[in-house]
Design an enzyme around this catalytic site. Structure first.
Site, PDB file in Angstrom:
ATOM      1  CD  GLU A   7      18.064  21.010 -15.005  1.00 13.30           C
ATOM      2  OE1 GLU A   7      17.519  20.508 -13.993  1.00 13.30           O
ATOM      3  OE2 GLU A   7      18.078  20.446 -16.118  1.00 13.30           O
ATOM      4  CB  THR A  55      20.824  -7.159  -3.882  1.00 19.18           C
ATOM      5  OG1 THR A  55      20.567  -8.343  -4.658  1.00 19.18           O
ATOM      6  CG2 THR A  55      19.937  -6.033  -4.384  1.00 19.18           C
TER       7      THR A  55
END
Length: 654
Positions: free
Chosen positions: A427, A208
């Site tokens: 999928e 971050t």
């Protein structure tokens, strides 16, 4: 200091050549060494008038002969010496001094050539020994300076990073910018009675930008900046860490006002009283010294300590109290505007194609940290260079997103046609269930190209940043996780191992809904199970049960009910839309990857005449009324499972 073998070898060669040259110049060779003759030869040479000059040097007679000496070819200038203690050369019996130039040098003469020939080699040898010792000390600097601090002092005149290089953490920048302003203009704050924070703790997930923000502070402050890692304090010898802390703060006092940055402070600042062994004692001593230096009997008002960690839960409470770390700055994952600003920073200096839209890219990277976004831009540049492109295109950036999430494509992987068909239906089942559920995230991409450990994957992207989640969203995720296995059962009437990771994630999510989030009607709004972490041993978490056996049975029943409801809901959707499932899977096997408008068309277009089925309706908008909602299909009981012993092909988990 790192030992440089190349530089040391060159220095040795130069010293050796210099020694040889000096010895050659100052020490005469054997051809110039005088020949010592006996007394009778000296008398014979004088009587035959073959001696040109005689120099008396103490007890030695140096003789130069003429060119008529018959024993040598042309002995003109030949040197001889005769050594004997004499009162006078004229006392030698039979010596004839006629025509000889006799020069008495006297006993006080000094041979400077011999002195230099002896002294200079000694100086060279001594210099070589000193050089070797200095190199050995540099190569083993740790052994020579145990208690010295290893903090790096940054040059304040040449900052390399400033606040303009940091984006996505505007609130954190504002917090630390006040510290920089205080160091530059103290009167503004002191006029109002404000006291500068003694310590600032930067807290955030990995990537971050905690260390980047600390470098920006160093570039903006204009004061000495000491940087050190928490692990550099602790050594195997007891007391070394505390000594390094004292030396670090002594250097800081001499350079005050200044800033000390300790990265990964959890390496030395963990809670006291945990763990065993000598390293535990050393870590506690080091932590005690840090506590004393930060807020002890002598207060350092001009030294600011900035520390960074992603494990604030393991830090000692004495380290976190006001007076030591007065301010905690949290660096969270960047939002949409933050990601766009970070992408703009990392896009500088990179040629981008006109089709690149960084705002669209920011919307596709929800959950990415600053480090992930930096890696994304770098991967895109590498992909463009690999294909000899002059600029980075949007397809390179989208490919780099998938590389960061799931890894590079494994196009060389050999997959049988049957396994490829199973993966396509798996999928397609995930995608179709996600498209039908109104609380599911939109489907962005489907692919059966293997990446990492996955044989294929379905990528969903939320329409906006979310900071909370609802039970309906969790139930939609559970149903989507079941969609892959159900599609295999419907089309092949057998089960495979491809859904193992889906079931694992679904079970963990259902358990959290019941035990952590209070989303169970039977158990009510409470949590179950307490987790205790051994802070000294790292991430070992021990979960303790704070409930009885009856509650444990209820938890199992609630988890089972959530998963079975999700399974039934997904099976109903795929059974009612089987033709649509076949249509999507067939197109996926042909194209391998479906996304964007092409994928949306498969959900909404009319099916071929051979299998007419109504198109999938998109989810209702939030402002639609319940009366307009399409009636959900009646849930049907789960079909009979396959018989034991049936072979199941193994595919990589989705």
């Amino acid at each position: 200091m790192k030992f440089n073998w190349k530089r040391t070898t060159i220095a040795y060669i130069i010293m050796l050549i210099a020694s040889i040259v000096i010895f050659a110049i100052l020490i005469p060779g054997n051809q110039n060494k005088p020949t010592e003759i006996p007394q009778n030869t000296l008398v014979s040479l004088s009587q035959e008038h073959l001696i040109k000059t005689i120099v008396i040097d103490g007890d030695r007679i140096n003789i130069t002969t003429t060119g008529n000496y018959p024993k040598q070819g042309d002995p003109s200038g030949e040197f001889f010496t005769y050594k004997e203690t004499l009162t006078s050369i004229y006392e030698i019996p039979g010596f004839d001094p006629t025509g000889i130039e006799i020069t008495p040098k006297g006993p006080s003469s000094f041979d400077w050539g011999s002195l230099l020939g002896t002294l200079i080699p000694m100086l060279l040898i001594g210099g070589m020994i000193i050089f070797l010792f200095s190199q050995a000390r540099g190569a083993n600097n740790q052994a020579m300076s145990f208690g010295r601090s290893r903090a790096k002092l940054f040059n304040v005149d040449k900052p390399t990073t400033c606040f303009d290089n940091v984006a996505g953490v505007d609130e954190a920048k504002q917090e630390v910018q006040e510290i920089v302003e205080f160091l530059k203009s103290r009167e503004k704050f002191q006029a109002l009675g404000a006291r500068i924070p003694k310590g600032v703790l930067l807290i955030g997930y990995p990537g971050t930008g905690k260390t980047l923000l600390a470098r920006a502070i160093a570039g903006e402050a204009g004061v000495p900046f000491f940087s050190i890692s928490g692990s550099e304090f602790v050594e195997m010898f007891v007391g070394v860490g505390a000594s390094r802390v004292r030396d670090l703060f002594d250097q800081a006092k001499r350079n005050a006002p200044c800033i000390i940055f300790i990265d990964e402070i959890d390496a030395v600042g963990r809670q006291r009283g945990a763990g065993l062994g000598g390293s535990h004692d050393e870590r506690e001593q080091t932590l005690n010294q840090i506590l004393v230096e930060m807020d002890g009997f002598e207060a350092n008002t001009t030294i600011i300590v900035i520390a960074a960690t992603n494990r604030p839960d393991v830090l000692d409470p004495a380290l976190l109290r006001p007076g030591r770390f007065d301010r905690r700055v949290v660096l969270d994952m960047p939002d949409l505007h933050g990601r766009l600003a970070i992408l703009n920073i990392h896009a500088k200096g990179k040629p981008l194609s006109p089709d690149v839209n960084l705002e669209t890219l920011a919307k596709q990277t929800i959950g990415f940290s600053g480090a992930d976004l930096s890696n994304l831009m770098n991967e895109a540049a590498i992909l463009a260079a690999r294909e000899d492109k002059k600029a980075i295109e949007m397809c390179d950036l989208e490919e780099s997103i998938d590389r960061v999430i799931a890894g590079p494509e494994r196009k060389s992987r050999k997959v049988s046609p049957h396994e490829r068909e199973i993966t396509a239906y798996h999928e397609a089942g995930h995608a179709l269930v996600a498209r039908m559920l109104p609380n599911a995230d939109p489907v962005h991409k489907i692919t059966i190209v293997a990446r990492g450990m996955a044989g294929g994957y379905t990528k969903q992207l939320p329409a906006e940043d979310r900071y909370i989640a609802t039970d309906s969203q969790f139930k939609a995720k559970l149903a989507i996780s079941m969609g892959g296995r159900i599609a295999e059962e419907i089309m092949f009437n057998e089960m495979s191992t491809g859904a193992s990771q889906d079931f694992k994630e679904a079970t963990n999510l259902a358990k959290k809904m019941v035990t952590s989030y209070g989303m169970s009607e039977k158990l009510g709004p409470r949590t179950f199970g307490s987790k205790e972490e051994m802070v000294f041993l790292g991430k070992e978490i021990h979960e303790q049960r704070d409930y009885g056996e009856k509650t444990a049975d209820l938890i199992d029943q609630e988890v089972e009910a959530l998963i079975q409801n999700a399974y039934t809901s997904a099976r109903t959707i795929l059974t009612d839309n089987k033709a649509r499932l076949v249509h999507i899977a067939t197109q996926l096997m042909a194209e391998e990857t479906l996304e964007g408008d092409e994928l949306e068309k498969l959900f909404t277009e009319a099916l071929p005449a051979a299998a007419p089925t109504a198109p999938v309706e998109p989810p209702l908008a939030k402002n639609d009324s319940p009366s307009e909602k399409k009636a959900e299909p009646v849930l049907q009981p789960r079909d009979k499972p396959m018989e034991p012993g049936t072979a199941s092909p193994a595919i990589a988990p989705a």
